[in-house]
Design a protein around this motif. Structure first.
Motif, PDB file in Angstrom:
ATOM      1  N   HIS A  99      39.702  52.361  53.257  1.00 52.66           N
ATOM      2  CA  HIS A  99      40.081  52.511  51.847  1.00 52.66           C
ATOM      3  C   HIS A  99      41.206  51.547  51.486  1.00 52.66           C
ATOM      4  CE1 HIS A  99      37.621  55.679  50.144  1.00 52.66           C
ATOM      5  NE2 HIS A  99      37.767  56.368  51.258  1.00 52.66           N
ATOM      6  N   GLU A 100      42.175  51.374  52.392  1.00 52.82           N
ATOM      7  CA  GLU A 100      43.251  50.406  52.145  1.00 52.82           C
ATOM      8  C   GLU A 100      42.682  48.999  51.990  1.00 52.82           C
ATOM      9  OE1 GLU A 100      45.956  50.725  55.436  1.00 52.82           O
ATOM     10  OE2 GLU A 100      46.584  52.746  54.876  1.00 52.82           O
ATOM     11  N   LEU A 101      41.720  48.655  52.845  1.00 46.77           N
ATOM     12  CA  LEU A 101      41.100  47.332  52.769  1.00 46.77           C
ATOM     13  C   LEU A 101      40.326  47.159  51.463  1.00 46.77           C
ATOM     14  CD1 LEU A 101      39.897  47.050  56.474  1.00 46.77           C
ATOM     15  CD2 LEU A 101      41.755  45.742  55.390  1.00 46.77           C
ATOM     16  N   VAL A 102      39.675  48.227  51.000  1.00 52.34           N
ATOM     17  CA  VAL A 102      38.964  48.174  49.717  1.00 52.34           C
ATOM     18  C   VAL A 102      39.943  47.836  48.597  1.00 52.34           C
ATOM     19  CG1 VAL A 102      37.785  49.584  47.962  1.00 52.34           C
ATOM     20  CG2 VAL A 102      37.071  49.722  50.345  1.00 52.34           C
ATOM     21  N   GLU A 103      41.097  48.475  48.617  1.00 58.23           N
ATOM     22  CA  GLU A 103      42.103  48.244  47.579  1.00 58.23           C
ATOM     23  C   GLU A 103      42.690  46.835  47.644  1.00 58.23           C
ATOM     24  OE1 GLU A 103      42.754  50.333  45.081  1.00 58.23           O
ATOM     25  OE2 GLU A 103      41.154  51.569  45.930  1.00 58.23           O
ATOM     26  N   GLN A 104      42.699  46.235  48.824  1.00 57.98           N
ATOM     27  CA  GLN A 104      43.322  44.926  48.998  1.00 57.98           C
ATOM     28  C   GLN A 104      42.401  43.758  48.687  1.00 57.98           C
ATOM     29  OE1 GLN A 104      44.705  44.977  53.050  1.00 57.98           O
ATOM     30  NE2 GLN A 104      46.279  46.510  52.638  1.00 57.98           N
ATOM     31  N   THR A 105      41.103  43.975  48.729  1.00 61.57           N
ATOM     32  CA  THR A 105      40.181  42.852  48.564  1.00 61.57           C
ATOM     33  C   THR A 105      39.702  42.696  47.124  1.00 61.57           C
ATOM     34  OG1 THR A 105      38.212  41.763  49.432  1.00 61.57           O
ATOM     35  CG2 THR A 105      38.065  44.143  49.114  1.00 61.57           C
ATOM     36  N   THR A 106      39.430  41.455  46.761  1.00 62.22           N
ATOM     37  CA  THR A 106      38.819  41.167  45.466  1.00 62.22           C
ATOM     38  C   THR A 106      37.370  40.724  45.651  1.00 62.22           C
ATOM     39  OG1 THR A 106      39.643  38.890  45.545  1.00 62.22           O
ATOM     40  CG2 THR A 106      41.006  40.522  44.390  1.00 62.22           C
ATOM     41  N   ASP A 107      36.940  40.606  46.893  1.00 59.76           N
ATOM     42  CA  ASP A 107      35.577  40.194  47.229  1.00 59.76           C
ATOM     43  C   ASP A 107      34.649  41.403  47.063  1.00 59.76           C
ATOM     44  OD1 ASP A 107      33.154  39.778  48.699  1.00 59.76           O
ATOM     45  OD2 ASP A 107      34.139  38.197  49.848  1.00 59.76           O
ATOM     46  N   ARG A 147      31.819  46.352  48.857  1.00 57.10           N
ATOM     47  CA  ARG A 147      30.612  47.184  49.019  1.00 57.10           C
ATOM     48  C   ARG A 147      30.389  47.536  50.493  1.00 57.10           C
ATOM     49  NH1 ARG A 147      28.622  43.838  45.002  1.00 57.10           N
ATOM     50  NH2 ARG A 147      27.594  42.494  46.498  1.00 57.10           N
ATOM     51  N   SER A 148      30.616  46.572  51.375  1.00 60.19           N
ATOM     52  CA  SER A 148      30.443  46.823  52.805  1.00 60.19           C
ATOM     53  C   SER A 148      31.456  47.840  53.309  1.00 60.19           C
ATOM     54  CB  SER A 148      30.603  45.516  53.599  1.00 60.19           C
ATOM     55  OG  SER A 148      29.556  44.640  53.302  1.00 60.19           O
ATOM     56  N   LEU A 149      32.681  47.714  52.863  1.00 61.80           N
ATOM     57  CA  LEU A 149      33.727  48.657  53.262  1.00 61.80           C
ATOM     58  C   LEU A 149      33.404  50.064  52.779  1.00 61.80           C
ATOM     59  CD1 LEU A 149      36.826  46.415  52.486  1.00 61.80           C
ATOM     60  CD2 LEU A 149      36.041  47.097  54.766  1.00 61.80           C
TER      61      LEU A 149
END
Length: 67
Positions: free
Chosen positions: A40-48, A53-55
């Protein structure tokens, strides 16, 4: 007994592996809820959007295993 491999996208598996490796490197626990929290943290950090979607798919996959 059914031995078919589940249809899990490689990107979702890679996302889980990445989250787990980050937790290990940081010396943090590696439990299901820790992995999903990191994802979830990675989802919040990415703009890709593709990565996002993969996360999220990986989060759903793990959540399904916890139920």
């Amino acid at each position: 007994m059914d031995h078919e491999k589940p249809n899990i996208p490689e990107e979702a598996l890679a996302a889980v592996g990445y989250a787990v490796s980050q937790l290990i490197k940081a010396g943090k626990p590696v439990h299901m809820h820790d992995i999903t929290a990191r994802l979830h943290e990675l989802v919040e950090q990415t703009t890709d959007e593709t990565l996002k979607r993969s996360l999220l798919h990986a989060v759903r996959m793990i959540a399904g295993k916890m139920n």
